[in-house]
Motif scaffolding. Structure first.
Motif, PDB file in Angstrom:
ATOM      1  N   ALA A  64     -14.878  24.631  13.349  1.00 54.04           N
ATOM      2  CA  ALA A  64     -14.017  25.802  13.149  1.00 54.04           C
ATOM      3  C   ALA A  64     -12.915  25.527  12.129  1.00 54.04           C
ATOM      4  O   ALA A  64     -12.638  26.363  11.262  1.00 54.04           O
ATOM      5  N   GLY A  65     -12.269  24.383  12.245  1.00 50.72           N
ATOM      6  CA  GLY A  65     -11.146  24.051  11.351  1.00 50.72           C
ATOM      7  C   GLY A  65     -10.002  25.045  11.450  1.00 50.72           C
ATOM      8  O   GLY A  65      -9.224  25.202  10.510  1.00 50.72           O
ATOM      9  N   ILE A  66      -9.864  25.683  12.586  1.00 54.38           N
ATOM     10  CA  ILE A  66      -8.890  26.777  12.703  1.00 54.38           C
ATOM     11  C   ILE A  66      -7.453  26.269  12.831  1.00 54.38           C
ATOM     12  O   ILE A  66      -6.504  26.980  12.524  1.00 54.38           O
ATOM     13  N   LEU A  67      -7.309  24.998  13.261  1.00 58.69           N
ATOM     14  CA  LEU A  67      -5.961  24.435  13.398  1.00 58.69           C
ATOM     15  C   LEU A  67      -5.449  23.867  12.079  1.00 58.69           C
ATOM     16  O   LEU A  67      -4.262  23.584  11.944  1.00 58.69           O
ATOM     17  N   GLY A  68      -6.337  23.692  11.112  1.00 60.10           N
ATOM     18  CA  GLY A  68      -5.943  23.027   9.870  1.00 60.10           C
ATOM     19  C   GLY A  68      -5.839  21.525  10.091  1.00 60.10           C
ATOM     20  O   GLY A  68      -6.220  21.000  11.140  1.00 60.10           O
ATOM     21  N   ASP A  69      -5.295  20.833   9.099  1.00 62.95           N
ATOM     22  CA  ASP A  69      -5.165  19.372   9.188  1.00 62.95           C
ATOM     23  C   ASP A  69      -4.038  19.050  10.171  1.00 62.95           C
ATOM     24  O   ASP A  69      -2.896  19.447   9.961  1.00 62.95           O
ATOM     25  N   VAL A  70      -4.378  18.329  11.239  1.00 60.89           N
ATOM     26  CA  VAL A  70      -3.372  18.047  12.277  1.00 60.89           C
ATOM     27  C   VAL A  70      -2.722  16.673  12.096  1.00 60.89           C
ATOM     28  O   VAL A  70      -1.813  16.316  12.853  1.00 60.89           O
ATOM     29  N   ALA A  71      -3.164  15.908  11.134  1.00 57.49           N
ATOM     30  CA  ALA A  71      -2.626  14.543  10.950  1.00 57.49           C
ATOM     31  C   ALA A  71      -1.108  14.601  10.744  1.00 57.49           C
ATOM     32  O   ALA A  71      -0.603  15.388   9.939  1.00 57.49           O
ATOM     33  N   GLY A  72      -0.411  13.792  11.538  1.00 56.50           N
ATOM     34  CA  GLY A  72       1.041  13.714  11.406  1.00 56.50           C
ATOM     35  C   GLY A  72       1.786  14.888  12.012  1.00 56.50           C
ATOM     36  O   GLY A  72       3.016  14.980  11.899  1.00 56.50           O
ATOM     37  N   LYS A  73       1.048  15.794  12.666  1.00 61.88           N
ATOM     38  CA  LYS A  73       1.696  17.008  13.201  1.00 61.88           C
ATOM     39  C   LYS A  73       1.968  16.887  14.701  1.00 61.88           C
ATOM     40  O   LYS A  73       1.273  16.160  15.427  1.00 61.88           O
ATOM     41  N   ASP A  74       2.985  17.617  15.145  1.00 62.19           N
ATOM     42  CA  ASP A  74       3.294  17.716  16.577  1.00 62.19           C
ATOM     43  C   ASP A  74       2.514  18.891  17.143  1.00 62.19           C
ATOM     44  O   ASP A  74       2.660  20.031  16.660  1.00 62.19           O
ATOM     45  N   VAL A  75       1.694  18.597  18.142  1.00 61.35           N
ATOM     46  CA  VAL A  75       0.713  19.578  18.627  1.00 61.35           C
ATOM     47  C   VAL A  75       0.849  19.722  20.137  1.00 61.35           C
ATOM     48  O   VAL A  75       0.873  18.718  20.863  1.00 61.35           O
ATOM     49  N   LEU A  76       0.914  20.957  20.629  1.00 63.69           N
ATOM     50  CA  LEU A  76       0.958  21.206  22.071  1.00 63.69           C
ATOM     51  C   LEU A  76      -0.310  21.939  22.501  1.00 63.69           C
ATOM     52  O   LEU A  76      -0.680  22.956  21.911  1.00 63.69           O
ATOM     53  N   GLU A  77      -0.967  21.398  23.540  1.00 64.15           N
ATOM     54  CA  GLU A  77      -2.109  22.098  24.143  1.00 64.15           C
ATOM     55  C   GLU A  77      -1.651  22.733  25.458  1.00 64.15           C
ATOM     56  O   GLU A  77      -1.206  22.041  26.380  1.00 64.15           O
ATOM     57  N   VAL A  78      -1.785  24.037  25.539  1.00 64.84           N
ATOM     58  CA  VAL A  78      -1.371  24.773  26.741  1.00 64.84           C
ATOM     59  C   VAL A  78      -2.604  25.014  27.612  1.00 64.84           C
ATOM     60  O   VAL A  78      -3.609  25.544  27.135  1.00 64.84           O
ATOM     61  N   GLY A  79      -2.514  24.623  28.883  1.00 68.48           N
ATOM     62  CA  GLY A  79      -3.701  24.665  29.751  1.00 68.48           C
ATOM     63  C   GLY A  79      -4.641  23.551  29.325  1.00 68.48           C
ATOM     64  O   GLY A  79      -5.818  23.760  29.056  1.00 68.48           O
ATOM     65  N   SER A  80      -4.099  22.325  29.305  1.00 66.61           N
ATOM     66  CA  SER A  80      -4.804  21.200  28.671  1.00 66.61           C
ATOM     67  C   SER A  80      -5.863  20.565  29.561  1.00 66.61           C
ATOM     68  O   SER A  80      -6.655  19.760  29.088  1.00 66.61           O
ATOM     69  N   GLY A  81      -5.886  20.919  30.865  1.00 65.74           N
ATOM     70  CA  GLY A  81      -6.896  20.353  31.750  1.00 65.74           C
ATOM     71  C   GLY A  81      -6.888  18.838  31.688  1.00 65.74           C
ATOM     72  O   GLY A  81      -5.842  18.196  31.825  1.00 65.74           O
ATOM     73  N   ALA A  82      -8.057  18.253  31.470  1.00 59.49           N
ATOM     74  CA  ALA A  82      -8.152  16.789  31.413  1.00 59.49           C
ATOM     75  C   ALA A  82      -7.893  16.239  30.009  1.00 59.49           C
ATOM     76  O   ALA A  82      -8.189  15.074  29.728  1.00 59.49           O
ATOM     77  N   GLY A  83      -7.392  17.078  29.110  1.00 60.85           N
ATOM     78  CA  GLY A  83      -6.879  16.596  27.825  1.00 60.85           C
ATOM     79  C   GLY A  83      -7.926  16.220  26.790  1.00 60.85           C
ATOM     80  O   GLY A  83      -7.607  15.577  25.780  1.00 60.85           O
TER      81      GLY A  83
END
Ligand SMILES: C[S@@+](CC[C@H](N)C(=O)[O-])C[C@H]1O[C@@H](n2cnc3c(N)ncnc32)[C@H](O)[C@@H]1O
Length: 275
Positions: A64-83
């Protein structure tokens, strides 16, 4: 309508009725605690300990690439389950963190952290009260986590906008809103529309023994999603509707090849917070 049919904790009776945010939260936290072991045993291998799928079609973030390049970024997963997704983000160089309503899901996350050596720092919380200061993240995402389980969507999207930095990305997957019209049956029966797409009355499971609400799902139309995102300063950039892949025979609740070859089961929205 349950995202994880067949119904998991019999005996329950199913109703359609109004449920507020507190009741949704008090039902769904304990429900996920009860269900977490079975969920991870059933779906853990498909999800992969370090893997990012957006839904039962197996469509990955790599595709999908919908998040874009995540390298070096602060990222929050909401409803992360087992991560699993956040662990994949860590593998791409992102600083991902998890948040989930279920302590048992977070215990599974910790277990997989230890098994893989890739730890996702995670907190117990709810999507409508994010325990982070303003502008903490570059990316917030949710793969079938939280958003269809909460009543106060307006508050959850406002919270997401608050913790994102200007220009930040928000992406999430949900049951495709058109699925609401059909019974949650992976077979032919699940192709016969029987209820209104525009009826937002929540799906509720009630514990027969106690009369207590045991599980809740909330429905919004595509137009509702556009309105709430736009109303909180997001520009929508993507709406992905993954097709059912050739040869993919997995049945996951109401998702199956029988239905997936004809109707979309998952919607993935991507949006950017306007500076
Ligand atoms: C279908 S699982 C998705 C998790 C993960 N992406 C996966 O595929 O396993 C849904 C998750 O959302 C969590 N959840 C439900 N309501 C929530 C809420 N109000 N706030 C945060 N998490 C919530 C549940 O505890 C559960 O772990």
């Amino acid at each position: 309508m349950s995202a994880d049919q067949p119904i998991r904790h019999p005996p329950v009776r199913v109703e359609r009725r109004a449920v507020d945010e507190a009741e949704s939260r008090h039902a769904n936290g304990p429900d996920w605690d009860r269900y977490a072991d079975e969920y991870q045993a059933t779906h853990g291998e498909f999800l992969g300990d370090i893997g990012f799928v957006w839904g039962p079609e197996g469509f990955t973030e790599e595709q999908a690439g919908i998040l874009g390049d995540v390298a070096g970024k602060d990222v929050l997963e909401v409803g992360s389950g087992a991560g699993q997704c956040s662990r994949w983000i860590r593998g791409q160089g992102g600083r991902s963190y998890g948040l989930d309503l279920s302590i048992r899901q977070l215990q599974h996350s910790r277990r997989i952290d230890q098994q893989t050596g890739i730890a996702v720092p995670s907190v117990l919380g709810t999507a409508t009260h994010l325990p982070f200061t303003d502008g903490s993240f570059d990316v917030v995402f949710s793969s079938f986590g939280a958003l269809q389980f909460i009543s106060d969507l307006d508050r959850a999207v406002a919270e997401t906008a608050r913790v994102l930095r200007p220009g930040g990305r928000f992406a999430f997957s949900i049951t495709h809103p058109t699925r609401w019209m059909f019974p949650d049956d992976p077979g032919e029966e699940g192709l016969i529309a029987g209820q209104s797409y525009w009826d937002r009355t929540p799906y509720v499971e009630i514990d027969d023994a106690t009369g207590v609400v045991a599980y809740v799902e909330h429905h919004r139309t595509l137009g509702d999603w556009v309105a709430v995102l736009s109303g909180h300063g997001f520009s929508i950039t993507d709406l992905l509707e993954p097709e059912w892949p050739e040869g993919h025979e997995r049945i996951w609740g109401g998702w199956s090849g029988v239905r997936g070859r004809l109707t979309p089961g998952t919607a993935i929205f991507g949006a950017t917070l306007r500076p």
